[in-house]
Each structure stands twice: as structure tokens, then as C-alpha cells.
Design a protein around this motif. Structure first.
Motif, PDB file in Angstrom:
ATOM      1  N   VAL A 142      34.664 -43.669 -31.161  1.00 22.99           N
ATOM      2  CA  VAL A 142      35.661 -44.732 -31.278  1.00 22.99           C
ATOM      3  C   VAL A 142      36.932 -44.379 -30.500  1.00 22.99           C
ATOM      4  CG1 VAL A 142      37.250 -45.890 -32.884  1.00 22.99           C
ATOM      5  CG2 VAL A 142      34.851 -45.612 -33.483  1.00 22.99           C
ATOM      6  N   VAL A 143      37.413 -43.135 -30.679  1.00 19.41           N
ATOM      7  CA  VAL A 143      38.685 -42.748 -30.067  1.00 19.41           C
ATOM      8  C   VAL A 143      38.520 -42.447 -28.574  1.00 19.41           C
ATOM      9  CG1 VAL A 143      40.600 -41.099 -30.189  1.00 19.41           C
ATOM     10  CG2 VAL A 143      39.484 -41.842 -32.277  1.00 19.41           C
ATOM     11  N   ALA A 148      41.613 -32.097 -41.561  1.00 25.42           N
ATOM     12  CA  ALA A 148      42.968 -32.330 -42.077  1.00 25.42           C
ATOM     13  C   ALA A 148      42.969 -33.471 -43.077  1.00 25.42           C
ATOM     14  CB  ALA A 148      43.934 -32.636 -40.931  1.00 25.42           C
ATOM     15  N   ALA A 149      42.241 -34.538 -42.753  1.00 30.91           N
ATOM     16  CA  ALA A 149      42.234 -35.719 -43.616  1.00 30.91           C
ATOM     17  C   ALA A 149      41.529 -35.430 -44.936  1.00 30.91           C
ATOM     18  CB  ALA A 149      41.562 -36.889 -42.903  1.00 30.91           C
ATOM     19  N   ALA A 174      47.126 -37.378 -40.243  1.00 33.28           N
ATOM     20  CA  ALA A 174      45.784 -37.453 -40.849  1.00 33.28           C
ATOM     21  C   ALA A 174      45.789 -36.794 -42.220  1.00 33.28           C
ATOM     22  CB  ALA A 174      44.751 -36.785 -39.945  1.00 33.28           C
ATOM     23  N   ALA A 175      46.447 -35.638 -42.317  1.00 30.25           N
ATOM     24  CA  ALA A 175      46.514 -34.928 -43.600  1.00 30.25           C
ATOM     25  C   ALA A 175      47.273 -35.767 -44.630  1.00 30.25           C
ATOM     26  CB  ALA A 175      47.205 -33.568 -43.424  1.00 30.25           C
ATOM     27  N   GLY A 189      44.980 -39.134 -45.276  1.00 30.77           N
ATOM     28  CA  GLY A 189      43.638 -38.889 -45.787  1.00 30.77           C
ATOM     29  C   GLY A 189      42.634 -39.881 -45.220  1.00 30.77           C
ATOM     30  N   THR A 190      41.752 -40.392 -46.099  1.00 29.72           N
ATOM     31  CA  THR A 190      40.707 -41.299 -45.619  1.00 29.72           C
ATOM     32  C   THR A 190      41.275 -42.611 -45.087  1.00 29.72           C
ATOM     33  OG1 THR A 190      40.412 -41.887 -47.928  1.00 29.72           O
ATOM     34  CG2 THR A 190      38.773 -40.419 -46.961  1.00 29.72           C
ATOM     35  N   PHE A 222      43.332 -42.832 -42.853  1.00 31.93           N
ATOM     36  CA  PHE A 222      43.489 -42.629 -41.418  1.00 31.93           C
ATOM     37  C   PHE A 222      42.119 -42.826 -40.769  1.00 31.93           C
ATOM     38  CE2 PHE A 222      46.064 -41.499 -37.937  1.00 31.93           C
ATOM     39  CZ  PHE A 222      45.452 -40.551 -37.137  1.00 31.93           C
ATOM     40  N   THR A 223      41.732 -44.082 -40.630  1.00 36.04           N
ATOM     41  CA  THR A 223      40.398 -44.412 -40.130  1.00 36.04           C
ATOM     42  C   THR A 223      40.290 -44.117 -38.640  1.00 36.04           C
ATOM     43  OG1 THR A 223      41.068 -46.636 -39.539  1.00 36.04           O
ATOM     44  CG2 THR A 223      40.218 -46.305 -41.776  1.00 36.04           C
ATOM     45  N   ALA A 224      39.061 -44.216 -38.106  1.00 31.38           N
ATOM     46  CA  ALA A 224      38.837 -43.968 -36.683  1.00 31.38           C
ATOM     47  C   ALA A 224      39.634 -44.968 -35.837  1.00 31.38           C
ATOM     48  CB  ALA A 224      37.353 -44.060 -36.360  1.00 31.38           C
ATOM     49  N   ASP A 225      39.674 -46.238 -36.273  1.00 30.51           N
ATOM     50  CA  ASP A 225      40.414 -47.251 -35.510  1.00 30.51           C
ATOM     51  C   ASP A 225      41.906 -46.948 -35.496  1.00 30.51           C
ATOM     52  OD1 ASP A 225      38.326 -50.067 -36.529  1.00 30.51           O
ATOM     53  OD2 ASP A 225      38.241 -48.746 -34.773  1.00 30.51           O
ATOM     54  N   ARG A 265      34.282 -40.716 -35.061  1.00 32.07           N
ATOM     55  CA  ARG A 265      35.620 -40.788 -34.487  1.00 32.07           C
ATOM     56  C   ARG A 265      35.589 -40.542 -32.985  1.00 32.07           C
ATOM     57  NH1 ARG A 265      40.127 -40.631 -38.133  1.00 32.07           N
ATOM     58  NH2 ARG A 265      39.234 -40.631 -40.223  1.00 32.07           N
ATOM     59  N   ARG A 321      53.741 -26.880 -37.043  1.00 27.73           N
ATOM     60  CA  ARG A 321      52.323 -26.703 -36.748  1.00 27.73           C
ATOM     61  C   ARG A 321      52.142 -26.419 -35.256  1.00 27.73           C
ATOM     62  NH1 ARG A 321      47.267 -28.054 -39.767  1.00 27.73           N
ATOM     63  NH2 ARG A 321      48.582 -28.187 -41.605  1.00 27.73           N
ATOM     64  N   GLN A 363      43.219 -43.971 -35.897  1.00 30.04           N
ATOM     65  CA  GLN A 363      43.381 -42.777 -35.065  1.00 30.04           C
ATOM     66  C   GLN A 363      43.402 -43.179 -33.592  1.00 30.04           C
ATOM     67  OE1 GLN A 363      40.404 -39.666 -35.514  1.00 30.04           O
ATOM     68  NE2 GLN A 363      41.122 -38.584 -33.707  1.00 30.04           N
ATOM     69  N   ALA A 364      42.503 -44.088 -33.199  1.00 32.14           N
ATOM     70  CA  ALA A 364      42.424 -44.514 -31.799  1.00 32.14           C
ATOM     71  C   ALA A 364      43.730 -45.165 -31.358  1.00 32.14           C
ATOM     72  CB  ALA A 364      41.253 -45.465 -31.598  1.00 32.14           C
ATOM     73  N   HIS A 409      38.861 -31.696 -31.390  1.00 32.28           N
ATOM     74  CA  HIS A 409      40.031 -32.395 -31.923  1.00 32.28           C
ATOM     75  C   HIS A 409      39.620 -33.322 -33.065  1.00 32.28           C
ATOM     76  CE1 HIS A 409      43.867 -34.450 -32.116  1.00 32.28           C
ATOM     77  NE2 HIS A 409      43.266 -35.605 -31.906  1.00 32.28           N
ATOM     78  N   PRO A 440      43.572 -31.705 -46.975  1.00 29.31           N
ATOM     79  CA  PRO A 440      44.966 -31.553 -46.538  1.00 29.31           C
ATOM     80  C   PRO A 440      45.644 -30.297 -47.081  1.00 29.31           C
ATOM     81  CG  PRO A 440      44.736 -33.415 -48.057  1.00 29.31           C
ATOM     82  CD  PRO A 440      43.356 -32.962 -47.725  1.00 29.31           C
ATOM     83  N   ASP A 450      49.113 -33.919 -30.490  1.00 30.14           N
ATOM     84  CA  ASP A 450      47.899 -33.585 -31.245  1.00 30.14           C
ATOM     85  C   ASP A 450      48.252 -33.077 -32.640  1.00 30.14           C
ATOM     86  OD1 ASP A 450      45.713 -32.364 -28.531  1.00 30.14           O
ATOM     87  OD2 ASP A 450      46.210 -34.376 -29.252  1.00 30.14           O
ATOM     88  N   THR A 468      49.291 -35.976 -34.826  1.00 31.59           N
ATOM     89  CA  THR A 468      48.109 -36.722 -35.266  1.00 31.59           C
ATOM     90  C   THR A 468      47.476 -36.045 -36.474  1.00 31.59           C
ATOM     91  OG1 THR A 468      47.673 -37.457 -33.010  1.00 31.59           O
ATOM     92  CG2 THR A 468      45.845 -37.587 -34.556  1.00 31.59           C
ATOM     93  N   ILE A 469      47.357 -34.722 -36.411  1.00 34.91           N
ATOM     94  CA  ILE A 469      46.719 -33.991 -37.497  1.00 34.91           C
ATOM     95  C   ILE A 469      47.565 -34.014 -38.760  1.00 34.91           C
ATOM     96  CG2 ILE A 469      46.152 -31.613 -38.163  1.00 34.91           C
ATOM     97  CD1 ILE A 469      44.679 -31.405 -35.488  1.00 34.91           C
ATOM     98  N   VAL A 478      40.833 -33.259 -36.999  1.00 39.13           N
ATOM     99  CA  VAL A 478      41.433 -34.425 -37.675  1.00 39.13           C
ATOM    100  C   VAL A 478      40.708 -34.691 -38.992  1.00 39.13           C
ATOM    101  CG1 VAL A 478      41.742 -36.935 -37.570  1.00 39.13           C
ATOM    102  CG2 VAL A 478      42.374 -35.532 -35.613  1.00 39.13           C
ATOM    103  N   PRO A 501      48.591 -24.726 -41.353  1.00 36.16           N
ATOM    104  CA  PRO A 501      48.719 -24.365 -39.937  1.00 36.16           C
ATOM    105  C   PRO A 501      47.970 -23.079 -39.587  1.00 36.16           C
ATOM    106  CG  PRO A 501      50.843 -25.057 -40.783  1.00 36.16           C
ATOM    107  CD  PRO A 501      49.912 -25.011 -41.955  1.00 36.16           C
ATOM    108  N   GLN A 560      46.595 -42.511 -31.251  1.00 37.60           N
ATOM    109  CA  GLN A 560      46.472 -41.615 -30.107  1.00 37.60           C
ATOM    110  C   GLN A 560      46.768 -42.355 -28.797  1.00 37.60           C
ATOM    111  OE1 GLN A 560      43.259 -38.377 -31.898  1.00 37.60           O
ATOM    112  NE2 GLN A 560      43.253 -38.859 -29.739  1.00 37.60           N
TER     113      GLN A 560
END
Lengths: 147, 143
Positions: free
Chosen positions: B35-36, B112-113, A116-117, A120-121, A123-126, B32, A31, A128-129, B105, B116, A109, A112-113, B109, B121, A132
Motif C-alpha cells: 500500500v505504502v 511500534a504500533a 504509529a506507536a 496503534g492499530t 495507524f492503518t496502511a492508508d 503495508r 529516537r 501511513q501512506a 521500515h 508501543p 522515519d 512515522t514510527i 512501523v 528507541p 509518508q
């Protein structure tokens, strides 16, 4: 010094404990080479990178992706001192591989993506934080010994 | 790094698949972002509730994503098409343009989530280029 909460440590360990390196490694590197094509400059000897299909099916790239992903293992095991853990690797990336450290951020980056794929869901915001934050510490450590 | 014909086709094709969930994608992306990248909360100090699940965040995420959806229809002339939005961001909102990258970004994300299989790419690079072009158009009037 980087301070990690118990929750962050748990998140990072959990992600890596259930990580399918053979799947995620190649996907993340491919990717990166497709989304940021200038990163291909470091892979002159890796054969056919002519288009996205070629990159995705290139076995040398796949193997390298797995290798790079395993490179993160030491950081996971030494979260409280990633800076020193990666000092030698940083010197190597600078003096031997001559990689522009901005590329570490690009690969992070993409990783991370890809995660995430996969998650799926879940992979929460927390999550992800935390992920990262971990990657940015690694990226920072890898760029630190450049001169 | 401008959008070529293939990029535009990929963006339009992918957007037609995800457009139905645009509101949720927007809400999730903005949640996000704060938060991030907690520093982005500085732009929402006027909201009492800046938590990721708050009604304000959901509503604003929807607004922002509406802008992205509109940009898809104006993909052949983003600078011209987003002129009034650019003036809004330049003179009223004055969001530091670095934050456009952070939100981009987060959007990627979320895509992608939630998609998928479709967020290949090739689609990823087209969407990244598109959102970067939207950001450039929004920053057009800044100085």
C-alpha cells in the motif's frame, strides 16, 4: 505539482489536529538521535548526549523536538505549495545549519514510527501512506535549495 | 554497523515477546509494503489478488516473517545461516535489494504500533541493525 486527494488532506489534517506536540516532538527527535547516532553531530552545544537515557532526559533536546515538529505546521496549512512555503527554511538548513538533507528523511522515519506507536492499530496502511507522502514532500522541499 | 553483544541480546529478548504474533506481524508488514510503496506490487504480478487483505498477502507475509524468526536463531552467523535463502533471492527471486529497506521500515512501523511500550528507541536501533544485517546476508550472492 503534488496532487492530494480529499482523503489524504483529511488524514493529514486529522493527525495534526490531534497531535500532542509536547509529547511527540521530543520522542521523535530523541529516537532519531538514538537510532541514527551520527545525527548527534548537529547537537554539539546541547549538553549531555552520552547515552540513550541522557538523550531522553535532555531538556534542550526536548524543547528542540517540539520546535522542529511545529515547523511542520506551515506545510499542513499550505499543502498545495509546500515547495515554495519551505524555500527560505531550505536555504537556512543549507547555508546556516549545514544539515545533510538525508537527515530529514531519517527524522521523518522516526516521526512515522512514533506516531504509529501512539495511534496503534488506528495507524492503518492508508494513513501511513498518506502521512509518508506528506513527509516526503516536506523532506524534498527542505532539500531543494541546497547548492 | 555490525551487531554487537547488546544488540543481539536486545533482539532476542524483544523477539521472544513478539514471536507469538509473528504471522500477523508478517501479514501486516507485507500489506503495508504494497500500500505504502505500490511499486513493490511488481513482484506479485503473478497473483490475481494483490490487495492488502488477500489470502496471498497473508500467507506470504507469514513466510517472510518465518524467515526473520529463523534469522534470529542464526544471529551469530547470518551470512552462513541464510546461505540458501540468499541464493534463492539472488538467482530466482532477484528482488532489488532497495526493497529490503522498505520492508524493514514497514516491519518497524508494525512493531511500534503493536508493541508501543516494548519498542523503545534502544530496541528500535537493535532491530533496525538486525534487519539491515539480514538484508545484507540475503543480498550476499547477488553479484
Amino acid at each position: 505539482m503534488v496532487v492530494w486527494s480529499e482523503q489524504e488532506r483529511s488524514i493529514i489534517n486529522s493527525i495534526f489536529a490531534s497531535l500532542d506536540y509536547d509529547d511527540i516532538g521530543p520522542k521523535a527527535l530523541c529516537r532519531c538521535l538514538i537510532v541514527y547516532p551520527w545525527t548527534q553531530r548537529y547537537f554539539g552545544g546541547f549538553g549531555n548526549l552520552y547515552n540513550a537515557e541522557a538523550i531522553k532526559t535532555n531538556p534542550m533536546i526536548g524543547a528542540h523536538g517540539i520546535k522542529v515538529l511545529h515547523g511542520l505546521d506551515r506545510a499542513v496549512k499550505n499543502m498545495d505549495d509546500i515547495k515554495n512555503t519551505y524555500a527560505e527554511l531550505s536555504v537556512m538548513h543549507s547555508e546556516k545549519l549545514h544539515i545533510d538533507p538525508d537527515n530529514f528523511r531519517l527524522l521523518a522515519d522516526c516521526l512515522t514510527i512514533v506516531i504509529a506507536a501512539k495511534m496503534g492499530t488506528a495507524f492503518t496502511a492508508d494513513i501511513q501512506a498518506a502521512f509518508q507522502k506528506f513527509l516526503s514532500v516536506v523532506v524534498n522541499a527542505l532539500g531543494r535549495q541546497y547548492h | 554497523m555490525s551487531l554487537n553483544k547488546t544488540d543481539k541480546e536486545r533482539v532476542k529478548a524483544f523477539w521472544s515477546k513478539v514471536a507469538g504474533k509473528a504471522d500477523a506481524i508478517g501479514a501486516e508488514s507485507l500489506a503495508r509494503l504494497i500500500v505504502v510503496y505500490p511499486q513493490t506490487k511488481t513482484y506479485f504480478a503473478h497473483w490475481k489478488d494483490v490487495s492488502p487483505n488477500s489470502p496471498n498477502v497473508k500467507k506470504h507475509g507469514k513466510t517472510v516473517m518465518g524467515g526473520v524468526a529463523d534469522a534470529v536463531t542464526k544471529i551469530d552467523d547470518l551470512k552462513g545461516g541464510l546461505l540458501s535463502l540468499s541464493e534463492l533471492h539472488a538467482f530466482t527471486l532477484r528482488v532489488d535489494p532497495a526493497n529490503f529497506k522498505l520492508l524493514t521500515h514497514c516491519i518497524l512501523v508494525v512493531l511500534a504500533a503493536q508493541f508501543p511500550a516494548d519498542f523503545t528507541p534502544e530496541v528500535h536501533v537493535a532491530m533496525d541493525k538486525f534487519l539491515a544485517a539480514v538484508a545484507r546476508a540475503l543480498a550476499e550472492k547477488y553479484r
